[in-house]
Design an enzyme around this catalytic site. Structure first.
Site, PDB file in Angstrom:
ATOM      1  N   SER A 193      -9.582  -0.425   7.456  1.00 35.21           N
ATOM      2  CA  SER A 193      -9.072  -0.327   6.088  1.00 35.21           C
ATOM      3  C   SER A 193      -8.511  -1.604   5.493  1.00 35.21           C
ATOM      4  CB  SER A 193      -7.996   0.740   6.013  1.00 35.21           C
ATOM      5  OG  SER A 193      -8.602   1.966   5.797  1.00 35.21           O
ATOM      6  N   SER A 219      -9.497   1.854   3.249  1.00 36.92           N
ATOM      7  CA  SER A 219      -8.639   2.561   2.320  1.00 36.92           C
ATOM      8  C   SER A 219      -7.654   1.645   1.587  1.00 36.92           C
ATOM      9  CB  SER A 219      -7.862   3.656   3.050  1.00 36.92           C
ATOM     10  OG  SER A 219      -7.018   3.078   4.033  1.00 36.92           O
ATOM     11  N   LYS A 230       0.858  -1.191   0.000  1.00 39.00           N
ATOM     12  CA  LYS A 230       0.000   0.000   0.000  1.00 39.00           C
ATOM     13  C   LYS A 230       0.893   1.238   0.000  1.00 39.00           C
ATOM     14  CE  LYS A 230      -3.761   2.028   2.801  1.00 39.00           C
ATOM     15  NZ  LYS A 230      -4.566   1.843   4.029  1.00 39.00           N
TER      16      LYS A 230
END
Ligand code: GLN
Length: 475
Positions: free
Chosen positions: A180, A156, A81
């Protein structure tokens, strides 16, 4: 576009590598092809193609020479990420404000994985500064769900989930401040694991809400989640909040050889926001668990509706403080328009931050301001304490708490873009684990009425990852 990843666990990969059926180079090439084929999903911000191939060749050669001198992650192809630092590579948190930033060091978690011969194939999209539940707040545009490209993947760490779902890597690292990792896992049909707060060092993880943030994993299998956690976890001199507790060999303890005592909240399963198909999935799982001999019982939890307001006060407060370091001077974007120092700060931040991040900085600054501090921040902290104490009380007499991962399934891209509060409210079931600091895992259990993936979540006591992973494995 539904794509089937050829491998669903590192164990299969390593079996083929050891049998000489494949090589790391062939595996990386296959993932690179899949990355190209799934460009339309907007998963990767950057692909480290040459570097990953080169590393694969080095590992193949090393393995041929001395098969026993190879790391435990031999054959593991991972994506990161965009909030996790990797030495010599960009990390931008999905934000214009970090344009051009190259990290001079790797996150502790990344360093430990590299030491075990992981291959990092690229950097994947996410909501800006991990603030969001849809992947739509990224400055790189939204990532799409591979099961239906018109839908969000969640967020996210949405692109981390899609990266695994679409078979572009075996696993991905995400971060989980309020769900997330787990909510996108539920929306994409993969396994999402958030460890206990302080289990994995936050060194090198770009901060959002420091008392909530944890690195987590998105994988196809529970065993890969266990192995990655085992390698990343443990004390680290660069993070004073990381626990010094011994790290169990999670991947060797995946046999849950007993019957569990599981709690669920009637308030959650009867919550007005809960979609009927999610309720049915939870009810169905409870029936199945009971049939397997586990004890499952309803318990009272009276704070469900206070979780979201308290979470959004506390995390925006922490974010407003964490994000004050992006000022146009030290990192990333600097406005070309500014003539005075004050203008430099204002213009750089106005140009660099997207609307959602600006909204949260303003909100967080407000709740911390003199005169309002006690009414908002102080009160939210007291609410956090109540939620913590009640949750810990339940976990004294129960192994796990079963919760939906989200009130419904993945919605259409753009559907809630003008209604941030509706998006916040959809985090109702995931933020509790972060408020309390306990581990939680989301596992796929079926599909929604419209065929989209559906995941259910289990939380456990602090540092009870061994039990949680072993139990998840039985599912
Ligand atoms: N959706 C939540 C938020 O926007 C959680 C985000 C996260 O876990 N990073 O704050």
């Amino acid at each position: 576009m539904r794509m089937t990843p050829s491998y669903t666990s590192l164990r299969q990969v390593q079996a083929d590598l050891r049998a000489g059926i494949t090589t790391c180079e062939a595996i990386v090439s296959q993932y690179l092809t899949q990355i190209e084929a799934s460009r339309g999903l907007n998963i990767y911000i950057e692909v480290f193609a040459e570097e990953a191939l080169e590393k694969a060749r080095v590992l193949d050669a090393r393995f041929r020479e001395s098969p026993d001198a190879i790391g435990r992650l031999f054959g593991m192809v991972l994506s990161l990420k965009d909030v996790i630092c990797y030495e010599g590579h960009s990390a931008t948190a999905g934000s214009r404000i970090l344009t051009g930033f190259r990290s001079p060091y790797s996150a502790t978690a990344v360093e430990r994985l590299l030491a075990e011969d992981v291959i990092i194939i690229g950097r994947v999209n996410c909501d800006e500064f991990a603030m969001g539940s849809t992947n739509e707040t990224s400055c790189y545009g939204p990532t799409r769900n591979a099961a239906d490209e018109t839908r969000i993947p969640g967020g996210s760490s949405g692109a981390s989930a899609v990266a695994v779902q679409a078979g572009t890597c075996l696993a991905s690292l995400g971060s989980d401040t309020g769900g997330s990792v787990r909510q996108p896992a539920a929306f994409c049909g993969v396994v999402g694991m958030k460890p206990t707060y302080g289990r994995i060092s936050r060194h090198g993880l770009i901060a959002y809400g420091s008392s909530f943030d944890q690195i987590g994993t998105l994988t196809n299998s529970v065993e890969d989640a266990a192995l990655l956690l085992e390698i990343m976890a443990g004390k680290d001199e660069y993070d004073s909040t990381v626990s010094t507790q011994e790290v169990p060999a999670y991947s060797q303890q995946l046999n849950f050889g007993r019957k569990a005592k599981i709690a669920y909240f009637s308030a959650a399963l009867e919550h007005p926001s809960l979609a009927p198909d999610v309720k049915a999935a939870c009810d169905g799982l409870i029936v199945r668990l009971r049939a397997d001999g586990h004890e499952v019982e309803a318990v009272d939890f009276e704070y469900l509706d206070y979780i979201i307001p308290a979470y959004y006060v506390l995390t925006t407060a922490e974010a407003s403080s964490n994000l004050s370091r992006y000022d146009g001077v030290r990192y990333g974007h600097r406005s070309a328009e500014a003539r005075t120092l004050d203008e430099l700060y204002r213009k750089s931040r106005t140009e660099g931050f997207g609307a959602e991040v600006q909204r949260r900085i303003v909100l967080g600054t407000f709740v911390l301001s003199a005169g309002y501090y006690d009414a908002y921040y102080g009160k939210a902290q007291r609410v956090r304490r109540l939620i913590h104490d009640r949750t810990m009380e339940i976990l004294k007499t129960h192994d796990f708490i079963l919760l939906p991962a989200a009130p419904g399934g993945p919605w259409k891209l753009g559907e809630k873009i003008d209604d941030p509060v509706a998006v916040y409210l959809a985090d109702i079931f995931t933020v509790q684990a972060n408020m309390v600091g306990i581990p939680a895992i989301c596992v796929p259990v079926g599909t929604h009425a419209d065929g989209m993936p559906l995941g259910i979540q289990f939380m456990a006591g602090k540092f009870c990852e061994s039990d949680l992973l072993a139990f998840a494995q039985t599912l």
